[in-house]
Design a protein around this motif. Structure first.
Motif: not given
Length: 55
Positions: A2-23
């Protein structure tokens, strides 16, 4: 995160998982999958044969 912008708006975005190749599975894992598939096939076959015998 959760982050709050300069305007006071809450930015709730899903965090992107790290990408890895299957073995590719090792020979031991492949053998285990083969045994599990055979057991599952046998189990389903027995269920079908049991349902046919009962009906």
């Amino acid at each position: 995160m959760n982050t709050i912008s300069n305007e006071g708006l809450t930015n709730i975005y899903a965090s992107e998982p790290s990408v890895y190749y299957a073995e590719y599975p090792s020979q031991e894992q492949q053998n285990r999958y083969l045994v599990q598939g055979a057991i599952a096939t046998l189990f389903v076959s027995l269920l079908i044969l049991t349902s046919l015998a009962v009906s």
